[in-house]
Design a protein around this motif. Structure first.
Motif, PDB file in Angstrom:
ATOM      1  N   ILE A   1       0.843  -1.197   0.000  1.00  0.00           N
ATOM      2  CA  ILE A   1       0.000   0.000   0.000  1.00  0.00           C
ATOM      3  C   ILE A   1       0.878   1.248   0.000  1.00  0.00           C
ATOM      4  O   ILE A   1       0.635   2.203  -0.748  1.00  0.00           O
ATOM      5  N   VAL A   2       1.917   1.246   0.836  1.00  0.00           N
ATOM      6  CA  VAL A   2       2.854   2.372   0.878  1.00  0.00           C
ATOM      7  C   VAL A   2       3.536   2.537  -0.479  1.00  0.00           C
ATOM      8  O   VAL A   2       3.708   3.657  -0.986  1.00  0.00           O
ATOM      9  N   ARG A   3       3.908   1.425  -1.072  1.00  0.00           N
ATOM     10  CA  ARG A   3       4.606   1.445  -2.355  1.00  0.00           C
ATOM     11  C   ARG A   3       3.733   2.086  -3.441  1.00  0.00           C
ATOM     12  O   ARG A   3       4.200   2.928  -4.211  1.00  0.00           O
ATOM     13  N   HIS A   4       2.467   1.705  -3.497  1.00  0.00           N
ATOM     14  CA  HIS A   4       1.563   2.275  -4.505  1.00  0.00           C
ATOM     15  C   HIS A   4       1.309   3.750  -4.237  1.00  0.00           C
ATOM     16  O   HIS A   4       1.218   4.557  -5.180  1.00  0.00           O
ATOM     17  N   HIS A   5       1.189   4.120  -2.966  1.00  0.00           N
ATOM     18  CA  HIS A   5       0.974   5.520  -2.609  1.00  0.00           C
ATOM     19  C   HIS A   5       2.169   6.361  -3.031  1.00  0.00           C
ATOM     20  O   HIS A   5       2.013   7.464  -3.603  1.00  0.00           O
ATOM     21  N   ALA A   6       3.363   5.856  -2.773  1.00  0.00           N
ATOM     22  CA  ALA A   6       4.577   6.578  -3.170  1.00  0.00           C
ATOM     23  C   ALA A   6       4.665   6.707  -4.685  1.00  0.00           C
ATOM     24  O   ALA A   6       5.030   7.768  -5.211  1.00  0.00           O
ATOM     25  N   ALA A   7       4.332   5.640  -5.396  1.00  0.00           N
ATOM     26  CA  ALA A   7       4.400   5.675  -6.862  1.00  0.00           C
ATOM     27  C   ALA A   7       3.436   6.698  -7.445  1.00  0.00           C
ATOM     28  O   ALA A   7       3.751   7.377  -8.437  1.00  0.00           O
ATOM     29  N   LEU A   8       2.259   6.847  -6.818  1.00  0.00           N
ATOM     30  CA  LEU A   8       1.288   7.842  -7.275  1.00  0.00           C
ATOM     31  C   LEU A   8       1.903   9.239  -7.276  1.00  0.00           C
ATOM     32  O   LEU A   8       1.749  10.004  -8.239  1.00  0.00           O
ATOM     33  N   TYR A   9       2.606   9.566  -6.196  1.00  0.00           N
ATOM     34  CA  TYR A   9       3.177  10.909  -6.076  1.00  0.00           C
ATOM     35  C   TYR A   9       4.467  11.051  -6.882  1.00  0.00           C
ATOM     36  O   TYR A   9       4.651  12.040  -7.601  1.00  0.00           O
ATOM     37  N   ILE A  10       5.350  10.081  -6.761  1.00  0.00           N
ATOM     38  CA  ILE A  10       6.632  10.164  -7.483  1.00  0.00           C
ATOM     39  C   ILE A  10       6.407  10.130  -8.990  1.00  0.00           C
ATOM     40  O   ILE A  10       7.088  10.820  -9.753  1.00  0.00           O
ATOM     41  N   GLY A  11       5.425   9.338  -9.403  1.00  0.00           N
ATOM     42  CA  GLY A  11       5.212   9.154 -10.840  1.00  0.00           C
ATOM     43  C   GLY A  11       4.121   9.997 -11.445  1.00  0.00           C
ATOM     44  O   GLY A  11       4.235  10.397 -12.614  1.00  0.00           O
ATOM     45  N   GLY A  12       3.050  10.250 -10.674  1.00  0.00           N
ATOM     46  CA  GLY A  12       1.864  10.809 -11.294  1.00  0.00           C
ATOM     47  C   GLY A  12       1.402  12.169 -10.840  1.00  0.00           C
ATOM     48  O   GLY A  12       0.504  12.750 -11.459  1.00  0.00           O
ATOM     49  N   MET A  13       1.971  12.701  -9.760  1.00  0.00           N
ATOM     50  CA  MET A  13       1.500  13.991  -9.250  1.00  0.00           C
ATOM     51  C   MET A  13       2.308  15.134  -9.866  1.00  0.00           C
ATOM     52  O   MET A  13       3.275  15.622  -9.296  1.00  0.00           O
ATOM     53  N   GLY A  14       1.897  15.543 -11.045  1.00  0.00           N
ATOM     54  CA  GLY A  14       2.604  16.606 -11.744  1.00  0.00           C
ATOM     55  C   GLY A  14       3.101  16.123 -13.087  1.00  0.00           C
ATOM     56  O   GLY A  14       3.279  14.924 -13.327  1.00  0.00           O
ATOM     57  N   ALA A  15       3.327  17.079 -13.956  1.00  0.00           N
ATOM     58  CA  ALA A  15       3.828  16.756 -15.287  1.00  0.00           C
ATOM     59  C   ALA A  15       5.321  16.446 -15.236  1.00  0.00           C
ATOM     60  O   ALA A  15       6.002  16.743 -14.252  1.00  0.00           O
ATOM     61  N   ARG A  16       5.815  15.839 -16.281  1.00  0.00           N
ATOM     62  CA  ARG A  16       7.240  15.548 -16.358  1.00  0.00           C
ATOM     63  C   ARG A  16       8.040  16.857 -16.260  1.00  0.00           C
ATOM     64  O   ARG A  16       7.776  17.822 -16.968  1.00  0.00           O
TER      65      ARG A  16
ATOM     66  N   LEU B   1      12.517   6.197 -13.596  1.00  0.00           N
ATOM     67  CA  LEU B   1      11.832   4.980 -14.028  1.00  0.00           C
ATOM     68  C   LEU B   1      10.397   4.948 -13.512  1.00  0.00           C
ATOM     69  O   LEU B   1       9.467   4.613 -14.267  1.00  0.00           O
ATOM     70  N   ILE B   2      10.193   5.303 -12.251  1.00  0.00           N
ATOM     71  CA  ILE B   2       8.845   5.303 -11.684  1.00  0.00           C
ATOM     72  C   ILE B   2       7.946   6.249 -12.476  1.00  0.00           C
ATOM     73  O   ILE B   2       6.805   5.916 -12.814  1.00  0.00           O
ATOM     74  N   GLN B   3       8.459   7.425 -12.793  1.00  0.00           N
ATOM     75  CA  GLN B   3       7.654   8.392 -13.543  1.00  0.00           C
ATOM     76  C   GLN B   3       7.355   7.894 -14.953  1.00  0.00           C
ATOM     77  O   GLN B   3       6.224   8.007 -15.438  1.00  0.00           O
ATOM     78  N   ASP B   4       8.356   7.333 -15.625  1.00  0.00           N
ATOM     79  CA  ASP B   4       8.138   6.809 -16.981  1.00  0.00           C
ATOM     80  C   ASP B   4       7.042   5.743 -16.983  1.00  0.00           C
ATOM     81  O   ASP B   4       6.142   5.761 -17.840  1.00  0.00           O
ATOM     82  N   LEU B   5       7.129   4.826 -16.044  1.00  0.00           N
ATOM     83  CA  LEU B   5       6.144   3.745 -15.976  1.00  0.00           C
ATOM     84  C   LEU B   5       4.766   4.275 -15.629  1.00  0.00           C
ATOM     85  O   LEU B   5       3.758   3.878 -16.228  1.00  0.00           O
ATOM     86  N   TYR B   6       4.703   5.186 -14.661  1.00  0.00           N
ATOM     87  CA  TYR B   6       3.401   5.681 -14.217  1.00  0.00           C
ATOM     88  C   TYR B   6       2.707   6.477 -15.322  1.00  0.00           C
ATOM     89  O   TYR B   6       1.508   6.298 -15.584  1.00  0.00           O
ATOM     90  N   LEU B   7       3.453   7.356 -15.967  1.00  0.00           N
ATOM     91  CA  LEU B   7       2.849   8.178 -17.010  1.00  0.00           C
ATOM     92  C   LEU B   7       2.477   7.356 -18.243  1.00  0.00           C
ATOM     93  O   LEU B   7       1.652   7.784 -19.057  1.00  0.00           O
ATOM     94  N   ALA B   8       3.083   6.175 -18.366  1.00  0.00           N
ATOM     95  CA  ALA B   8       2.723   5.271 -19.460  1.00  0.00           C
ATOM     96  C   ALA B   8       1.529   4.394 -19.102  1.00  0.00           C
ATOM     97  O   ALA B   8       1.113   3.544 -19.905  1.00  0.00           O
TER      98      ALA B   8
END
Length: 350
Positions: free
Chosen positions: A242-257, A277-284
């Motif tokens: 759960i922590v991992r998914h929450h972190a990925a949301l912010y690191i990868g998805g909260m804001g534009a590249r 890598l987290i951002q690339d995967l999340y935005l994809a």
């Protein structure tokens, strides 16, 4: 160090609040309600004020752009009044996706606006006639700045319970962290890694503290984390995920590249390639893979999850890094287990 807990803005709020007294009795000394683009936080905190007796009530976090500074001051004074002096006014900038997308307000000058918000709020609480000529806010609004010329320098009618309600700034960027250390009672970072606090925030905190008014007292660092005290490895894995998914949301998805504050923060922790890598995967759209890419060490460092001995070690790491308030979200399955975990955590904090 003080124990607090966040209340989720989703789910059955009333049921959660009816059980909140159990957490108060277990040693939870602060509760915070977020405000994203869901229900407002203030009405919920007013309801909580009536259901609790000793808990501090923190707004977490009211966006500066969706309320005027004077309205923020009035709101905090009202909450402080009905709670008998338990309010903490937490403010922050949010981000352009929410501010411009949901509120339709231009997202600009977050640093300057935060400073002026703090200065105006304190003038309101001191019941001074409100005259302020800043870069972003002008009180009264004169014709020079688009007003009618009819505005009067008013002061708050009521006498606040406190003329200095504690203010908290949510910040992770260096300039905002410096401002928090200079001008606010409290500072709340996000995705907090206690072992890297100096690398991520050290210079900014030092610069802000050098300009800090001694009357503010020591800066209080407030951080949010997750807690689960158990020997059950399967339960630990679920909570960590759960922590991992929450972190990925912010690191990868909260804001534009290139405009993701959380991604930049994790890079300051040293996870440069991992953040990319987290951002690339999340935005994809590959969210599960993005979560899997969040480093195990980061997940463990940000959390209070595992056997009691492990949690005790992490509590001391947070304490040693200067944390004054731990906002711990219990993740056990049942209410009784969540209360037991918070009671155990209160005991470890001391």
């Amino acid at each position: 160090m003080k124990l607090g807990m966040p209340i989720n803005y989703a789910g059955d709020f009333r049921e959660t609040i009816e059980n909140l007294r159990d957490f108060e009795n277990a040693g939870v000394r602060r509760v915070t309600v977020p405000e994203a683009y869901s229900f407002d936080a203030v009405s919920q905190l007013g309801y909580i004020a009536a259901k609790t007796e000793t808990m501090e009530l923190q707004t977490g976090i009211l966006p500066m752009y969706s309320r005027t500074p004077t309205n923020l001051a009035m709101t905090a004074a009202g909450l402080d009044y009905i709670s008998g002096g338990r309010a903490i006014l937490g403010i922050g900038a949010s981000g352009p996706q929410v501010i411009e997308g949901f509120h339709g307000v231009k997202y600009d000058f977050p640093l300057g606006r935060a400073r002026e918000n703090a200065e105006i709020c304190r003038k309101v609480w001191r019941r001074e006639r409100l005259e302020y000529d800043g870069r972003h806010y002008h009180l009264p609004l004169t014709p020079e700045h688009g007003g009618s010329g009819l505005g009067k320098p008013l002061k708050l009618i009521n006498h606040p319970v406190r003329e200095r309600i504690p203010m908290l700034l949510a910040a992770i960027g260096p300039k905002n962290v410096e401002l928090a250390a200079e001008l606010f009672e409290e500072f709340q970072p996000f995705l907090y890694h206690p072992e890297y606090v100096d690398a991520a925030f050290g210079p900014a905190l030092a610069a802000g503290r050098a300009k800090r008014d001694p009357e503010l007292g020591p800066l209080q660092i407030v951080v949010q984390t997750s807690v689960l005290i158990t020997e059950d490895q399967a339960a630990i894995d679920v909570a960590m995920n759960i922590v991992r998914h929450h972190a990925a949301l912010y690191i990868g998805g909260m804001g534009a590249r290139g405009k993701n504050f959380y991604n930049s923060l994790v890079q300051r922790y040293g996870y440069v390639d991992e953040a990319a890598l987290i951002q690339d995967l999340y935005l994809a759209g590959r969210k599960d893979e993005a979560a899997a890419a969040v480093p195990d060490e980061l997940v463990r460092a940000m959390s209070l999850i595992g056997p009691r001995s492990v949690v005790a070690e992490r509590v001391e790491a947070f304490r040693d890094s200067g944390v004054g308030v731990l906002l711990a979200a219990p993740s056990a399955f049942t209410h009784a287990e969540r209360v037991a975990d918070m009671a155990a955590l209160a005991e470890l904090i001391g």
